[in-house]
Each structure stands twice: as C-alpha cells, then as structure tokens.
Design an enzyme around this catalytic site. Structure first.
Site, PDB file in Angstrom:
ATOM      1  N   ASN A 228      37.835  43.027  34.281  1.00 54.56           N
ATOM      2  CA  ASN A 228      38.648  42.487  35.368  1.00 54.56           C
ATOM      3  C   ASN A 228      39.341  43.610  36.141  1.00 54.56           C
ATOM      4  O   ASN A 228      38.941  43.946  37.256  1.00 54.56           O
ATOM      5  CB  ASN A 228      39.671  41.502  34.787  1.00 54.56           C
ATOM      6  CG  ASN A 228      40.394  40.712  35.858  1.00 54.56           C
ATOM      7  OD1 ASN A 228      40.365  41.069  37.026  1.00 54.56           O
ATOM      8  ND2 ASN A 228      41.030  39.637  35.461  1.00 54.56           N
ATOM      9  N   ASP A 229      40.328  44.216  35.539  1.00 55.24           N
ATOM     10  CA  ASP A 229      41.115  45.205  36.277  1.00 55.24           C
ATOM     11  C   ASP A 229      40.294  46.404  36.732  1.00 55.24           C
ATOM     12  O   ASP A 229      40.565  46.976  37.779  1.00 55.24           O
ATOM     13  CB  ASP A 229      42.291  45.671  35.408  1.00 55.24           C
ATOM     14  CG  ASP A 229      43.224  44.515  35.083  1.00 55.24           C
ATOM     15  OD1 ASP A 229      43.411  43.661  35.968  1.00 55.24           O
ATOM     16  OD2 ASP A 229      43.739  44.470  33.965  1.00 55.24           O
TER      17      ASP A 229
END
Lengths: 471, 98
Positions: free
Chosen positions: A384-385
């Site tokens: 995600n990040d």
C-alpha cells in the site's frame, strides 16, 4: 595463556563474522563463524573460571537455549521482525539481571564498575521494554493510542529520564537500593519512547534497540571485567548504529523524526485493513479475478508488487505458480521490490526466496521504476504505502519524499487487497482512485488461486504445453 | 572481578571496539538488512559470558539463580538469533544456486 589465545581468537572470528554478514555471498558462513566465536568465548571463560555452579549453568542453558531454538525453528518467516525484537529484548534483560546480580557480590565495585552497573541496568531495561513494545506493535497487539502522540509525551519522557539520572546519582552516593526504582523507571522510559513510534518505522527502532543491547553488553563487560565482552558489545553497538542509519536512508526518514516525530499519519485512523475509511474513497473501480485474468492473458510485460498482505496470506507460493504460468505463455514477469516492503527492510526478499522465486526476477526499486511506463499490467499484492503516488505529489502528506514504486505509470494496475482500509502508515492512497487502477478485493492467496483457475480455463497453460511439445 | 587489563585500558578497548564496529559495516544491500540485524542481535547476546561469570562467583544460591536466569535470557537471544538468521540466509543461498 590458552584462555587468552581462545579469547583473542573469538574476537577475531566475531569481527570477521560481523563483516561477512553484510555481504550476500558470505553472510551465511559468517553467521556460523559468529556463532562459533561465541561458543569459543564460552569455552575460554569456563577454562578460566572453572565449572563451579554448573547445575545453574545447565539450567539456564537448557531452558533459555531450548526455548530459543524451538521458537527460531518454528516461527513463520512472516513474523521475523517481531521475533528479532523479542530476542533482542531478552538480551537486554540479561544485561539488566547481570548488573543487578553483580552489585550483590561481596567484592565491592570501583567507580568504573558502578557506572557500568548503572549503564547496564538503564540501557538493558530500555532495551527490554522497548523491544517488547516493538514486538507488540508488529504483531498488532498494540496500536498507537492517540494519547501517546500528544506533545506532552516528550515532557513525560524527559521527566522519566531525569528521574533515572537522579536514581543513578543516588546509587553512586552509596544508596544501592535506588537500583530498584531505576529499573522500574527505565522500563517505563523504554515503553514511553517506543509506544508513539508508528508501525512502519518499527524496524528502525528494533535496529536501534539492537545497538542499545550491544551497549548494555559492553557495560556488563565492565561490570564483570571481561574485555571480550567489552569489545563485542562495543562492536555490535556501533555496527547497530550504522545499520540503523542505513535503514533510515533506505526509508528516507531521519532518525530524529522516527524517534520523536511520532507515527506517520498520526490520529487519522487506526492501522490495519479494517473496514474503516471506505467512505473516504469516491472513484474506485473494482473488478473480478476473471476480468483481471483476461487482461493478464493479453499482456506482454507484467510486474508484481508484493507487500506485507502477500506475506500474511502466505500467498508467495501461489504467486510463484501464477508467474510460471504467465511465463509459459510468453509473458515477461518480474517482481518489484521496494526496500522496505513488508515490515522490515529485505523482508520481501526473504519471503520470495522461500518460494523459490529466481533471484534475477526480483528487481529493486531504482532499477524497475523507469520500466513502469512500458509495462502492461502491474499487480499490487497487499502493498500500500510503497506504491502511494502521494509520496511524490503531495508535499503535505507525511509520506512525502519517501521513494515509492511508480506503478501509476503503468498501463493497467490491479490492486489486490482485502478492503479499502488504510495502509500501515494510516494514509489514504490516491493510486486506488486512478482511472487505470482496478481493485480486486479478497485475500491475496484466494485471488491468486482464482486467477490461476481463470487463466487455465482460458487455455493459457495448455497452449504453452502444446508449444513446448512441438519444440 | 577483573580481566587482563586495568580500568583505563578497558576504556581503550571500548573505544577501539566501537571504531571497529563502525568500520566493519559500510554498504549493506537492502536484502541483508533483516538478516544482518538479526545476526548482530545474536552476537549481542554475548552477555551470556557475564551471566556465566556471575554464576561462577556468586556465593549464595539466590545470586546463582539470578545468574542462571540471566544466562537463560542471553542464551534465548543467542541460540534463537543465530538459528533464525541461518534460516533466513539459507533461503538466499538456494536462490543463488539457481
């Protein structure tokens, strides 16, 4: 004389071991070398002091060594970071206990000895409680409660530190009882320093605590008068600092912001893949594995971006299988590895190696970023990040400046994710709303399995088998 | 409790050991960050020497027990740390062979 030779030999082995651990080719044998060095050091010490108290030695050896071995052999590769944290904390606890024991010996300690006891207790206790908190956060037993992020926390920590120093002064003035409050205060300080740190920064903290445990060991060396312990502790302490620095650079974070800046995206939402935050996203397209399979089948170049979600789902083997199927179909498959993918630098490499993914298919961020624009399909699996375009585009974002995989440049992006929950750092991801992005909701392993099924029913495997036979 | 050297010489050992540690690790490929941390962590369990020394010199069973517990914690760190590091690195070796 022989004891001295053994001791010097083990220092040399330790130094070479530590050096070798930093290179892929030599790392494994270097690890063995370091273990051998520790064994030698024990032999040297026992030759020197005799086997007095051996039943107690066996007790500690059996229980501690046994539990350590069982845990080390059983633990899943996914929980490696928290395991290292636990081991590290126990090292700190050992230094703490040795120091507390040493003050009760009949032989009085000189000033250097006393100071070393204090350092050993202080650093050992911080290492212990800090490491346990780090473990709890990585296991997601502990979150980052809002109250830990208030600015007052610095005042509390400073007060705790001052109180520790006051206790130290008391001990030096000849009030050894002050060691008890010192221990308690230092344990609290360890918690106070670690609790506000965000989960994504935890590896850096573990590395730093690892360095601390080296310092604690060196201090214990002064307490018992062992030069070997001093050298080894100092070496690990310093090397740990360097490693911490290297990791910070890889994550584009400064050590001070990790330690005192608090969690990334603090207060916005709790970590984890919960259902919270779904309403934040407005323009999200989702698709089924079937549609995803159809796009894949027509692709020429595919890049997988594995993240911690892949590890949690234990999906690395399914991923490998899918990659092989695509390759048989003549599709170029690679894996983009962000330096901090997973929960610890290098975590993804370990996991994919476990699934026998060939080395040359793992491409590091800087090498693969220029290739995204000419990539047909990118599949983000539980990351995600590290793929959040905000890190490049939004100076206000806490992620801003962190180098990310530029998957938004690819023609099509599929994001396999359990839900739209925010990432580990708790920050909204703009990638999900881009027009070329489709979300495939589900557990990474199940999604990969249905992709495999769909592709097989499209005849992907069969065609390849036929082509292979005709060659 | 005293080693081969006096107090001041031991401080030299501390300083030189730290410098050695700074020099030993320069560039580390990201792949090795986790194993290196884990390996260095196992080495820091060398406090087991101090625990052994404590057991050897302790006059009372209570003190020996403290030593034994300290030894247990240290060995948990050492044995677990080296094995876990080896498990991780074993995977890289297999991959290298491909």
């Amino acid at each position: 004389m022989i004891e001295l030779t053994i001791e010097l030999g083990s220092v040399l082995l330790l130094a070479f071991g530590l050096k070798g651990l930093a290179k892929i080719r030599t790392a494994r044998s270097a690890n063995g070398l370091a273990a051998l060095a520790l064994g030698l050091a024990v032999v040297g010490l026992l030759l020197q002091q005799g086997l007095g108290g051996w039943p107690w030695m066996l007790l500690g050896l059996g229980i501690g060594g046994g539990l350590g071995a069982v845990l080390a052999l059983r633990v899943a590769m996914t929980s490696m970071p928290e395991t290292v944290a636990l081991f590290n904390g126990c090292g700190g606890m050992s230094s703490l206990l040795v120091a507390i024991g040493a003050v009760q010996l009949p032989t009085p300690l000189n000033l250097v000895g006393q100071v070393s006891v204090l350092v050993s207790v202080l650093v050992g206790a911080i290492t212990f409680s800090g490491s346990l908190v780090a473990m709890g956060k990585l296991q997601e037993w502990l979150g980052t409660p809002d109250w830990t992020l208030r600015p007052q926390r610095h005042a509390v920590n400073i007060l705790l530190a001052l109180a520790c120093l006051a206790c130290c002064a008391l001990v030096l003035k000849g009030v050894p009882v002050a060691l008890a409050p010192l221990t308690v205060l230092a344990l609290l300080l360890g918690v106070g320093l670690t609790l506000p740190v965000g989960g994504a920064d935890m590896p850096v903290v573990i590395s730093l605590l690892n360095s601390y445990s080296g310092v604690a060991a060196a201090a214990a060396g002064f307490v018992v008068g062992s030069e070997l312990l001093i050298v080894a502790g100092a070496m690990v302490g310093a090397a740990g600092l360097i490693l911490t620095q290297v990791m910070c650079t890889a994550m584009n974070r400064s050590l001070t912001s990790v330690l005192f800046g608090g969690a990334l995206g603090a207060g916005s939402s709790q970590t984890g893949d919960g259902d919270g935050g779904r309403e934040e996203y407005t323009n999200v397209t989702s698709c089924s594995p079937e549609e995803c399979a159809l796009t894949l089948e027509a692709a020429e170049r595919v890049i997988f971006v594995p993240g911690y979600g892949l590890a949690v789902a234990q999906a690395q083997h399914s991923l490998k299988e899918l990659a092989r199927l695509l390759e048989q179909h003549g599709i170029e498959v690679r894996y983009a590895i962000h330096p901090v993918a997973g929960r610890m630098p290098g975590h993804m490499n370990v996991l994919l190696a476990e699934a026998d993914v060939p080395y040359d298919q793992l491409v590091e961020m800087d090498a693969i970023n220029p290739d995204f624009p000419r990539t047909d399909v990118v599949i983000v699996l539980g990351a995600n990040d590290v793929v959040n375009p905000r890190a490049k585009n939004d100076p206000a974002s806490p992620l801003y400046g962190m180098p990310v995989l530029e998957v938004d440049q690819a023609r099509t992006v599929f994001v396999v994710k359990r839900s739209l929950g925010s990432g580990y750092a708790g920050i909204r991801n703009d990638l999900f709303e881009l027009p070329q992005t489709s979300m495939v909701f589900g557990d990474a392993k199940q999604v990969l399995q249905s992709l495999l099924q769909e592709l097989r029913s499209l005849g992907v495997g069969k065609v390849a088998a036929g082509a292979g036979a005709s060659r | 409790m005293s080693g081969h050297l006096g107090g001041t010489a031991a401080l030299w050992v501390l300083v030189l050991g730290s410098l050695l540690g700074l020099e030993l690790i320069g560039k580390v490929p990201p792949t090795l960050h986790t194993p290196l941390m884990s390996g260095a962590n196992a080495i820091s369990g060398i406090t087991l020497l101090a625990a052994l020394a404590l057991i050897g010199q302790a006059p009372t069973p209570a003190l020996k027990l403290i030593g034994a517990v300290a030894l247990g914690f240290a060995l948990f760190n050492v044995v677990g740390g080296f094995l876990v590091t080896d498990r991780m690195l074993a995977m890289f070796r297999r991959r290298e062979a491909n």
